[in-house]
Structures are given as C-alpha cells and as structure tokens.
Motif scaffolding. Structure first.
Motif: not given
Length: 387
Positions: A131, A233-234, A260-261, A264, A266-267, A270
C-alpha cells in the motif's frame, strides 16, 4: 456591509447546518437578503419549519452581523466564506460546503484549483508495504503531471501521499479535523510544518480546536469536495477512506481503487469499491490517462461579491484568449518578471519560485496565464521553457 458578515452570522445560528445554509443562500440569492427577509419567507426554504423559523427570527433580532464579524476577525483572521474570492468554487459545488474555511500556508493553491486538476489520495492508517509503495508511486506520477494532491494528514496512506508529493516538487492540500494550528497526530509534526510552508492546510474548525472523533468523518467531505477524483489505495472493510469514496461518488467525482490480495484485510475495502463500480488502478499511469479524459466540472461560482477581484484566476479574461503570442509590452509587471526568469532551457517550478522569491501559487497562476498567451510551454515534471 460585506456579504461574508452574513455568512458568518448565519453559520453561528443554532440549527442551521451546511446543507440548510446553502439552501437558504440558493433560495434568496444572497444571505444578506435572507437576513432581512420576512420570517414567513424563511419558511419557504426546505427544511425550515415553524420551530426553527421562529428561532432564526429571534436570533436575527439580537445579532449584528457587522459587529460579529469585527469581533470574530480579531480572534480568527484567517478564514474564508463562500463570499470570498479565495473560497474554492469546486468545494462550493457539494451539497454541504463548509460556511467557514480556516487556512494556513500558501493560500494561492486555492486559486490554482480551477486550472489544476486535483486528486484525493486516501486509505488506511496502517498500510502494508504494498500500500505504501503504490501510494508513493501513484502520487509521484500525479506530481510529475502537475496534479494537486489532497489528503487528510493522518498516519499511513495520507502521510505517504503528502510526503511524496512534496518530495517530488508537487503541490498538496491537507484537510484537518482539528484547527490548522493543531498537530495531530503528533508524529506528523514535521510534515505539518512542511505543508504549512510549501502547501496549504484547511479546516472548517477555528484555531485551537482539538481532535474529536466526530470531526474526521465530516472532514472527509471536504477532501472529496476539493478533488476531481478520489483514489483509495488500501483500506479495510470499515474505513474512513470508504466514507470519502462514497461522498466523492455522491458529489459526482470519479472514484478509483487499487486492487490487492484477498488475503490482505486492508484490501477488502478497495475490492468492495471495485465490486460496486469504482475504476480499477491497473498501473501508475491509470490516473493520468483518466484525468485527461474527464469532462470539466461545472465549477459553479459561490455567491460571493468578490468573485472578480484582481488576481482571481476564475475571472481572469486571459483564460479565454486564444493561444496566440501578444506583444510583450501588454504584459503586466508581474507577468514580465516571471517571463524574464524563463529561458529556452527547461526550468523547474521550484527553481522559479526560489529565483523570484514569490509564493508558489502566485508564480503558478502567472505561468498559467503566460502559457495560455502562447509565451511559454509547460513540460512534464512542472518545468517550463519559452514557447
């Protein structure tokens, strides 16, 4: 009496939030007219009923807008209302623009918003290496292509975005949930000072206002309002960044998200944004390409009386001239000074600012005028040369 006095007076009235205040202004044309209107006429404004209407009539009887403004300016000299030329027209387009906008730093950046695209960069306070890398990578490209970066000066993604913009020689605006004189979080003291000197700090709260949990979600609407597009972005599934993205969508701004993955957390935010229709960041040039294809927003003017002040780029007639080369003697002294500092060799904006010893926003506004007149050419990386 200055129209800004009525903006201040109405903003202090109990029960009038930003949405109702804008409706009031739209209905009467100016808040001075609303101040002197009959009480019955106030009831024609959607959202003002008998109870609130009677309280507003009583409030007007005991408040003098002119005296209130004089006292307030002594305590808080650095603020704008929509009646002031510096108030960003892009921000006034949203449904609930802040009636008071306090500032610190390079105020000319607010004037540059109509001529420079702006992107909000937001995300989690605890980004992964991925990120952080992509926040810096995207922000570096934005700075290189003369796009102003707007964020919230929080930890994590916000800090990465502001810091990379400044390191890349770009322009950045930080919107705070405290007074612009407050350092929060304390770890951002160095960045806060850098933005105060090279960027612009904005808040709807006066100096001395400490952090409050309720302020930060409200702050996000200003980030969205100042931005042509917002990028996440994350962000986890529950995140203030997602509030900013939703507000941006409501305001008709473009929303982008970095994939993102699935592993994750934090994704998750998104990925959900992408699932709901947010545009996908595929590489570091996605934003640049998309900005070039975006139609201009309406840029509806706030109802201020100072819209045509000298130096306000939104009313500068040179913006409508064809790109032909007029005789040099027609240039103002300020424009001639900037033009003299530009040679046939590309010169960076930072070097021009240092050489001319002028605020960044003033130099930038003059460069825009010179470019529109065909006297100079802008190159990638905020560099300029004789046209």
């Amino acid at each position: 009496m200055a129209e800004r006095a009525y903006w201040l007076a109405w903003a202090q009235a109990y029960g009038l939030g930003p949405i109702l205040l804008k409706r009031l202004c739209s209905h009467f044309g100016q808040l001075s007219a609303a101040w002197h209107a009959d009480g019955a006429d106030l009831l024609a404004v959607e959202g003002i009923g008998l109870g609130l209407g009677s309280k507003l009539v009583e409030y007007r009887q005991r408040v003098s807008p002119g005296e209130l403004l004089a006292r307030y300016e002594q305590q808080h000299p650095n603020f704008w209302t929509p009646a002031d030329a510096e108030y960003p027209a892009l921000l006034y387009e949203i449904t609930d623009p802040p009636p008071l906008l306090f500032y610190r730093g390079q105020t000319e950046l607010a004037r540059a918003l109509p001529v420079m695209p702006s992107v909000g960069m937001v995300g989690t306070r605890h980004p992964s290496d991925y990120g952080q890398k992509w926040t810096r990578r995207l922000t570096q490209q934005l700075a290189a292509h003369d796009v102003m970066v707007v964020s919230g000066l929080a930890k994590g993604v916000d800090r990465c975005a502001h810091q990379q913009t400044l390191d890349s020689g770009g322009l950045t605006i930080a919107v705070l949930g405290t007074g612009v004189d407050q350092i929060y979080p304390l770890g951002n003291r160095d960045l806060h000072d850098r933005i105060a000197h090279h960027g612009l700090l904005l808040s709807e709260h006066p100096n001395g206002t400490p952090p409050d949990r309720a302020h930060f979600p409200r702050r996000n609407r200003i980030i969205a309002g100042l931005s042509r597009a917002v990028v996440v972005t994350e962000a986890p599934a529950r995140s203030g960044a997602l509030i900013t993205a939703q507000l941006a969508n409501d305001y008709g701004r473009d929303v982008f998200a970095l994939p993102g993955s699935l592993d994750n957390p934090n994704s998750a935010g998104c990925l959900e944004l992408i699932n709901q229709g947010a545009q996908l960041i595929l590489n570091d040039m996605t934003l640049i390409a998309a900005l070039g294809q975006m139609p201009q927003l309406s840029q509806g003017q706030p109802p201020g009386e100072a819209r045509a002040e000298k130096g306000d780029s939104r009313s500068d007639p040179s913006r409508n001239r064809p790109a032909t080369t007029p005789p040099v003697p027609e240039l103002s002294a300020a424009m001639a000074q900037v033009l003299a500092a530009i040679t046939d060799e590309p010169t960076a904006l930072d070097a021009l600012v240092q050489q001319l010893a002028q605020p960044t926003g003033e130099v930038l506004a003059t460069l825009v005028q010179l470019e529109l007149m065909g006297l100079i050419t802008q190159l990638p990386g905020m560099r300029y040369q004789r046209g």
